[in-house]
Design a protein around this motif. Structure first.
Motif, PDB file in Angstrom:
ATOM      1  N   ALA A 116       7.116   4.641 -23.790  1.00 25.45           N
ATOM      2  CA  ALA A 116       8.095   4.866 -24.860  1.00 25.45           C
ATOM      3  C   ALA A 116       8.320   3.596 -25.676  1.00 25.45           C
ATOM      4  O   ALA A 116       8.636   3.663 -26.872  1.00 25.45           O
ATOM      5  N   ARG A 117       8.136   2.436 -25.050  1.00 22.11           N
ATOM      6  CA  ARG A 117       8.329   1.161 -25.739  1.00 22.11           C
ATOM      7  C   ARG A 117       7.060   0.655 -26.420  1.00 22.11           C
ATOM      8  O   ARG A 117       7.066  -0.430 -27.010  1.00 22.11           O
ATOM      9  N   GLY A 118       5.960   1.422 -26.322  1.00 21.02           N
ATOM     10  CA  GLY A 118       4.753   1.033 -27.035  1.00 21.02           C
ATOM     11  C   GLY A 118       3.643   0.469 -26.188  1.00 21.02           C
ATOM     12  O   GLY A 118       2.664  -0.059 -26.722  1.00 21.02           O
ATOM     13  N   ARG A 119       3.754   0.584 -24.861  1.00 16.96           N
ATOM     14  CA  ARG A 119       2.686   0.099 -23.999  1.00 16.96           C
ATOM     15  C   ARG A 119       1.571   1.139 -23.913  1.00 16.96           C
ATOM     16  O   ARG A 119       1.799   2.329 -24.057  1.00 16.96           O
ATOM     17  N   VAL A 120       0.355   0.675 -23.631  1.00 16.47           N
ATOM     18  CA  VAL A 120      -0.815   1.553 -23.567  1.00 16.47           C
ATOM     19  C   VAL A 120      -1.271   1.710 -22.125  1.00 16.47           C
ATOM     20  O   VAL A 120      -1.244   0.748 -21.341  1.00 16.47           O
ATOM     21  N   GLU A 121      -1.681   2.921 -21.766  1.00 12.46           N
ATOM     22  CA  GLU A 121      -2.196   3.212 -20.433  1.00 12.46           C
ATOM     23  C   GLU A 121      -3.633   3.721 -20.544  1.00 12.46           C
ATOM     24  O   GLU A 121      -4.033   4.270 -21.578  1.00 12.46           O
ATOM     25  N   ALA A 122      -4.410   3.533 -19.480  1.00 17.86           N
ATOM     26  CA  ALA A 122      -5.801   3.977 -19.462  1.00 17.86           C
ATOM     27  C   ALA A 122      -6.092   4.715 -18.169  1.00 17.86           C
ATOM     28  O   ALA A 122      -5.348   4.608 -17.189  1.00 17.86           O
ATOM     29  N   ILE A 123      -7.184   5.477 -18.176  1.00 18.51           N
ATOM     30  CA  ILE A 123      -7.596   6.260 -17.010  1.00 18.51           C
ATOM     31  C   ILE A 123      -9.030   5.904 -16.660  1.00 18.51           C
ATOM     32  O   ILE A 123      -9.888   5.793 -17.542  1.00 18.51           O
TER      33      ILE A 123
END
Length: 379
Positions: A116-123
């Motif tokens: 929600a704060r703009g961080r990116v996640e990956a799989i």
């Protein structure tokens, strides 16, 4: 076209206005992406976070907007149409699902709140020997005192080079069927024993190889249940296919609109080339196909919102198959209609073609989608 709520219509209008102002010209996009070599612009993504858009599908208790899959698809579609370089959103939105459904309270607070704060996640799922055949993965996580030791290689991992965490799927047990013995882990960026190497592609810096060498992950890094990640993974893949479909709906519509604008302006033999029946009928067919895709994507999204725990393998695969193949066709037809200019960097059509062609490969190839759909009919 599907009917949007007043709130969704206002959301779409806001995204469109944002993109026109910040990514509306090639010069703006080149500045944000180092001349097209980067698929994600952190500064632009941060501005969207400040507007509260990146938490569109994140629960309210973690700082999100609490929206459903229809809202997530709307954001993916409109940012894709606007050519906004926010490539990190797709993997982030897909990763959010497993954390929201199976994560610990601490994981939810860290990951969902960060999104929600703009961080990116990956799989990280695919391996050199396990692509379409996901159950063949062999990256091992062996239990040790206080956690697991991971060894192996992952590949085609989108956005791993700037993600906060990697949602890793590794094999923790070799007993039983191939679909058993898999576990999900939350791996923070910079974890010792994890090395990320970029894979050069036509799309620039997007995908990576990830190498694990005696990488220790504590017990607290497990997402969900040890040895039972397969159903967790399948639920996530269905969401991925739907979000990818929405994104390619936006890109297909942009390629279509660019093609229409060109054939209206380009004159040959004393009139606009779009007035010739050959192109007029081509435009009519593509417009019809795109409207069919829109109805399909948002119908499936509505089904997902109505029954959040339902898997929808047939419907999600249909949406992914139909929309990515249609977007690819639109871009190919658009390049043909633009002639030599379709191949020139002066126009966006060559970029549309690169983006749509690969969309029929990642997230499960079109062939795999057809196979999944066929299986749902008992074939």
């Amino acid at each position: 076209m599907h009917v949007r709520t007043p709130e969704q219509a206002a959301f779409a209008d806001a995204i469109d206005a944002f993109c026109r102002a910040r990514t509306g010209t090639r010069a703006q996009r080149d500045a944000l992406t180092h001349h097209g070599t980067e698929a994600h612009a952190p500064g632009l993504y941060g501005q969207m976070a400040e507007l509260g858009w990146l938490g569109v599908g994140i629960p309210l208790e973690y700082g999100g907007a609490g929206g459903g899959m229809s809202d997530v698809c709307l954001f993916a579609e409109r940012t894709s149409y606007g050519l906004a370089p926010v490539g990190g959103f797709i993997t982030t939105a897909v990763a959010a699902g497993p954390y929201a459904k199976f994560g610990t309270p601490e994981q939810k607070e860290t990951v969902l709140g960060g999104i929600a704060r703009g961080r990116v996640e990956a799989i990280s799922i695919s391996e050199p020997g396990a692509g379409s055949d996901v159950a063949a993965l062999s990256c091992r996580a062996v239990r040790t005192h206080g956690g697991f030791i991971v060894n192996g290689q992952k590949t085609w991992c989108s956005n791993a080079h700037f993600a906060d965490h990697l949602l890793l799927v590794a094999r923790t047990n070799t007993v039983g069927s191939r679909h058993e013995g898999l576990t999900m882990f939350c791996v923070p960026a910079g974890t010792p024993g994890m090395e990320i190497r970029g894979i050069p592609t036509m799309g620039g810096k997007e995908v990576n190889d990830v190498f694990f060498t005696d990488c220790f992950l504590p017990e607290s890094s497990v997402v969900g249940t040890v040895d039972h990640a397969w159903p967790q993974l399948m639920a996530g893949l269905n969401s991925e296919r739907l979000i990818l479909a929405a994104s390619m709906l936006g890109r297909g519509r942009r390629a279509f609109d660019d093609a229409v604008a060109y054939v209206k302006e380009r004159k040959q033999f004393g009139r606009a080339v779009g007035s010739f029946q050959a192109l007029k009928h081509r435009i009519a067919d593509l417009a019809t196909e795109l409207d069919c895709c829109e109805l399909l994507v948002y119908r499936v999204a509505a089904m997902a919102d109505e029954h959040p725990d339902r898997m929808l393998p047939r419907e999600a695969s249909m949406a992914k198959l139909k929309t990515t193949e249609t977007a690819k066709r639109v871009a190919l037809e658009g390049m043909q209609m633009l002639g030599g200019y379709g191949y020139a960097l002066e126009y966006d059509m060559e970029s549309h073609l690169r983006a749509t062609v690969i969309s029929t490969v990642y997230g499960g190839t079109s062939e795999i989608q057809r196979d999944i759909i066929g299986k749902t009919f008992g074939l």
